[in-house]
Design an enzyme around this catalytic site. Structure first.
Site, PDB file in Angstrom:
ATOM      1  N   ASP A 161       0.807  -1.216   0.000  1.00  0.00           N
ATOM      2  CA  ASP A 161       0.000   0.000   0.000  1.00  0.00           C
ATOM      3  C   ASP A 161       0.847   1.275   0.000  1.00  0.00           C
ATOM      4  O   ASP A 161       2.072   1.238   0.196  1.00  0.00           O
ATOM      5  CB  ASP A 161      -0.964  -0.014   1.193  1.00  0.00           C
ATOM      6  CG  ASP A 161      -0.339  -0.582   2.474  1.00  0.00           C
ATOM      7  OD1 ASP A 161       0.910  -0.624   2.570  1.00  0.00           O
ATOM      8  OD2 ASP A 161      -1.078  -0.983   3.374  1.00  0.00           O
TER       9      ASP A 161
ATOM     10  N   ASN B  41      -7.466  -3.007  14.211  1.00  0.00           N
ATOM     11  CA  ASN B  41      -8.860  -3.253  13.824  1.00  0.00           C
ATOM     12  C   ASN B  41      -8.952  -4.450  12.870  1.00  0.00           C
ATOM     13  O   ASN B  41      -9.992  -4.665  12.261  1.00  0.00           O
ATOM     14  CB  ASN B  41      -9.468  -2.002  13.173  1.00  0.00           C
ATOM     15  CG  ASN B  41      -8.751  -1.615  11.887  1.00  0.00           C
ATOM     16  OD1 ASN B  41      -7.808  -2.280  11.463  1.00  0.00           O
ATOM     17  ND2 ASN B  41      -9.188  -0.538  11.259  1.00  0.00           N
TER      18      ASN B  41
ATOM     19  N   GLU C  80      -9.587  -1.998   5.274  1.00  0.00           N
ATOM     20  CA  GLU C  80     -10.205  -1.737   6.567  1.00  0.00           C
ATOM     21  C   GLU C  80     -11.438  -2.628   6.733  1.00  0.00           C
ATOM     22  O   GLU C  80     -11.922  -3.224   5.745  1.00  0.00           O
ATOM     23  CB  GLU C  80     -10.605  -0.254   6.643  1.00  0.00           C
ATOM     24  CG  GLU C  80      -9.433   0.724   6.485  1.00  0.00           C
ATOM     25  CD  GLU C  80      -8.545   0.838   7.730  1.00  0.00           C
ATOM     26  OE1 GLU C  80      -8.453  -0.132   8.512  1.00  0.00           O
ATOM     27  OE2 GLU C  80      -7.927   1.906   7.904  1.00  0.00           O
TER      28      GLU C  80
END
Ligand code: F6R
Length: 250
Positions: free
Chosen positions: A74, A142, A149
């Site tokens: 990324d 998370n 995400e």
């Protein structure tokens, strides 16, 4: 609907973050010994720093990385290699400038290009390289992998994403005081990651224990992107005791 087979990732719990880094570096070096022209998928963040230091040490001791091609997971949109907060900058500092990879063989999505074109070209380049042999992953608190995400589709491809506020807060220390953490990034998709032939996930510290538990012990679901790894037959998880605290077999 066809049910996808689930796999149990191989889990190795080590005493310290240092042992995790040493073992991960050994896995990468073993891969390169078996296939010096391997295609590696690489991650940034705090977890791989010590792994890359071990690779640099191996290089100083004579290991060549000249045949390696790599693809990073990324990059922040709007940041180029000159920006110290960019992943391209990180990769030069920790990897590309310290190993003897051939120029142009270390790929990071271009945070300054037209994002949709960069994403498409990145998928094409991975395919042209023959796919990724070994993908290194960290895990977000998370449960994110790459910048996928919670809520990311398991068949997602390289694309533009909006970062969670929790991810921006977690990554703020990588930026100069007062500098904005970008709100958007380019990331390989979960589908892209799952096409790697082998995956190595590293996790250290208590802050990762809940995410690791969800990734390994909960039914795969988009609310924990890393749980998608249960769909892949060749995943190894290396973690320390703190990250393993909530695992049944940790
Ligand atoms: C980094 C990346 C992220 C990190 C994750 C963990 O390229 O894609 O998924 O692996 O945020 O980061 P650290 O290792 O800093 O805890």
């Amino acid at each position: 609907m066809t049910q996808k087979a689930l796999h149990r990732p191989a889990l190795t719990v080590l005493d310290t973050p240092e042992e995790v880094a040493e073992t991960a570096a050994r896995r990468i070096l073993d891969q390169l010994r078996a296939a010096p022209r391997s295609v590696l998928g690489l991650a940034t963040g705090r977890s791989p720093v010590a792994i890359y230091a071990h690779l640099a040490e191996a290089h100083r001791a004579g290991t060549s990385f000249a045949g390696v091609e790599s693809f990073n997971l990324d990059e922040y949109i709007g940041l180029g290699p000159e920006d110290p907060g960019s992943f391209a900058h990180y990769m030069h500092r920790h990897v590309f400038d310290r190993l003897d990879m051939a120029p142009g063989q270390g790929h990071v999505p271009d945070g300054l290009g037209d994002p949709a074109s960069v994403a498409r070209a990145y998928e094409t380049a991975i395919a042209a390289a023959g796919g990724i042999d070994l993908q290194l992953l960290g895990i977000g608190r998370n449960g994110h992998i790459g910048f996928n995400e919670p809520g990311s589709a398991f068949d997602s491809r390289t694309r533009v994403v909006t970062l969670d506020e929790s991810t921006r807060r977690a990554n703020a220390p990588d930026f100069a005081p007062g500098a904005e953490v970008p709100r958007e990034a380019l990331t390989m998709g979960i589908g892209t990651i799952l096409e790697a032939r082998r995956i190595l996930l590293v996790a250290t510290g208590a802050a990762k224990s809940a995410a690791l538990h969800a990734a390994l012990h909960m039914p795969p679901a988009p609310d924990c992107p890393a749980s998608a790894l249960q769909l892949h037959p060749r995943v190894e998880v290396l973690c320390d005791r703190a990250a393993a605290a909530r695992l049944k077999d940790g």
